[in-house]
Design an enzyme around this catalytic site. Structure first.
Site: not given
Ligand SMILES: *Cc1c(COP(=O)(O)O)cnc(C)c1O
Length: 412
Positions: A139, A224, A253
């Protein structure tokens, strides 16, 4: 009143989420309150965005101070907030340079652009042929490029055509990943622990193996850590569990302190330097309000020892979850204050469990229909954490089980 707000969203909003029927109106630390004044323990932390708890006084203070000085000027000018943020984040990550954006998906897009251009400029991959290796179950956000390499049908259906240039391999299998490396490979892009997939931990040694194989093939390793970063897993960044420092790191986040959307791409200098004026940008990226809050968030993380707290309370959380002896619990896993519990769908409907927990004052949300997640703000107290697990256990025990199964569990 509660129903008015829900009906209004239903009528005038898009139906792209299926929220629990609770209407929140304020928050404080690890607690949320609904519009009728009922109190809830937050076991979601807005997918780690509220890792510092709600309305942390130091973060609110930093935002208010900045609000009285300067708002938004774009990157057409220098500010007295961007440089300090970049230096602090570079020091915290151990990387050389940082590029702030707003949402996690934008930071992932930034990493993809950087990796591709690095592939052409530095690895001599023929133009428009670069490949990035990604993991099944990933994700990385919701843009059209990103969902194109998702392995989840609901994420993709009806949104194609998708961008080429991504190769999907199983998560956790370094051999399979290495077999996918070819002359067009520019980078590996992976979550060190897969969050939305259900807090899936790779086998021990996987991250270190990825670091070695990327070095061996001269390709980039990009993690990520939008959800796993900033203390969530009991380390500042999850890659530290195996000393697997990446070439590029995607953050978001929690970086915004729960107050603003702030994301960033941090990278070694040679990777960041693929960007020249005009090649990339964002109107709101690096704005003074975001920079002031994000910088304070990094300071709070260190000065309040939240990483150590996450490691210690994470142990408490896992022990408490593993002590639940119930036939519906198939697996418990986690790292730091980040745990997933798989339920047997024949014995316990995860959605219903979340609803019943909500009725008893604990907010969480199932992922992939069968996993309950526990990801409280890192500032939570041990007593509150144990209370949430106790309520989870009580909800499981309140479910009526098929007779044969409940007899079995008593026999244990
Ligand atoms: C939430 C998330 C994203 C995307 O972040 P947004 O601020 O919702 O665009 C990307 N990578 C990971 C691992 C995430 O958990």
């Amino acid at each position: 009143m509660r129903h008015d707000f829900i009906d209004q969203e239903e009528r005038f909003g898009a139906h792209n989420y299926a929220p629990l029927p609770v209407v929140l109106s304020h928050g404080q630390g690890a607690f949320l309150f609904d519009c009728d004044g009922r109190r809830y323990l937050d076991m979601m932390s807005a997918y780690s965005a509220a890792s510092f708890g709600h309305l942390h006084p130091r973060l609110v203070g930093a935002l208010k101070r900045q609000l009285e000085r300067l708002d938004l000027v774009s990157r057409a000018y220098h500010t007295d907030t961007l440089g300090p943020f970049c230096e602090d984040l570079a020091r915290l990550t151990g990387l050389d340079a940082c590029l702030p954006m707003n949402t996690g998906a934008e930071a992932v897009e930034t990493a993809i652009k950087a990796a591709r251009r690095y592939g052409y400029d530095r690895l001599s991959i023929p133009e428009d042929q670069a490949e990035i290796i990604v993991a099944a179950g990933n994700f990385h956000g919701r843009t059209t490029t990103i969902i194109g390499f998702s392995s989840d049908a609901a994420t993709r259906r009806g949104f194609g055509p998708f961008a080429p240039g991504f190769v999907l391999v199983p998560f956790g299998d370094a051999g399979a990943l290495e077999a996918a490396v070819g002359p067009r490979t520019a980078a590996v892009l992976i979550e060190p622990i897969q969050g939305e997939a259900g807090i899936i931990l790779p086998p021990p040694g996987y991250l270190a193996a990825l670091r070695r194989l990327c070095d061996r093939h001269g390709i980039l390793l990009i993690f990520d850590e939008v959800q796993s970063g900033f203390g969530r897993t009991g380390r500042t960044f999850a890659f530290e569990h195996e000393g697997a420092k990446p070439d590029g790191l995607i953050l978001g986040k929690a970086l915004g302190g729960g107050l603003l959307p702030v994301s960033a791409f941090a990278a070694k200098r040679s990777l960041m330097d693929v960007f020249d004026p005009g090649s990339h940008g964002s109107t709101f990226g690096g704005n003074p309000l975001a920079m002031a809050v994000a910088r304070e968030a990094m300071h709070v993380l260190q000065e309040e020892h939240l990483v150590e707290r996450s490691e210690k309370l994470g142990g408490v959380l896992l022990d408490a979850l593993r002590a639940i002896d119930h036939p519906a619990v198939l697996a418990v896993r986690g790292k730091g204050l980040w745990a997933g519990v798989d339920l047997d769908p024949a014995l316990a409907d995860a959605k219903k469990v979340c609803l019943k927990m909500m009725e008893r004052g604990v907010l969480t949300k199932e992922t992939h229909a069968t996993t309950i997640r526990f990801a409280p703000p890192l500032v939570i107290t041990e007593a509150d954490l144990l209370e949430a697990v106790g309520i989870f256990r009580a909800v499981l025990e309140s479910l009526s089980l098929p007779t044969a199964v409940s007899t079995l569990s008593f026999a244990k």
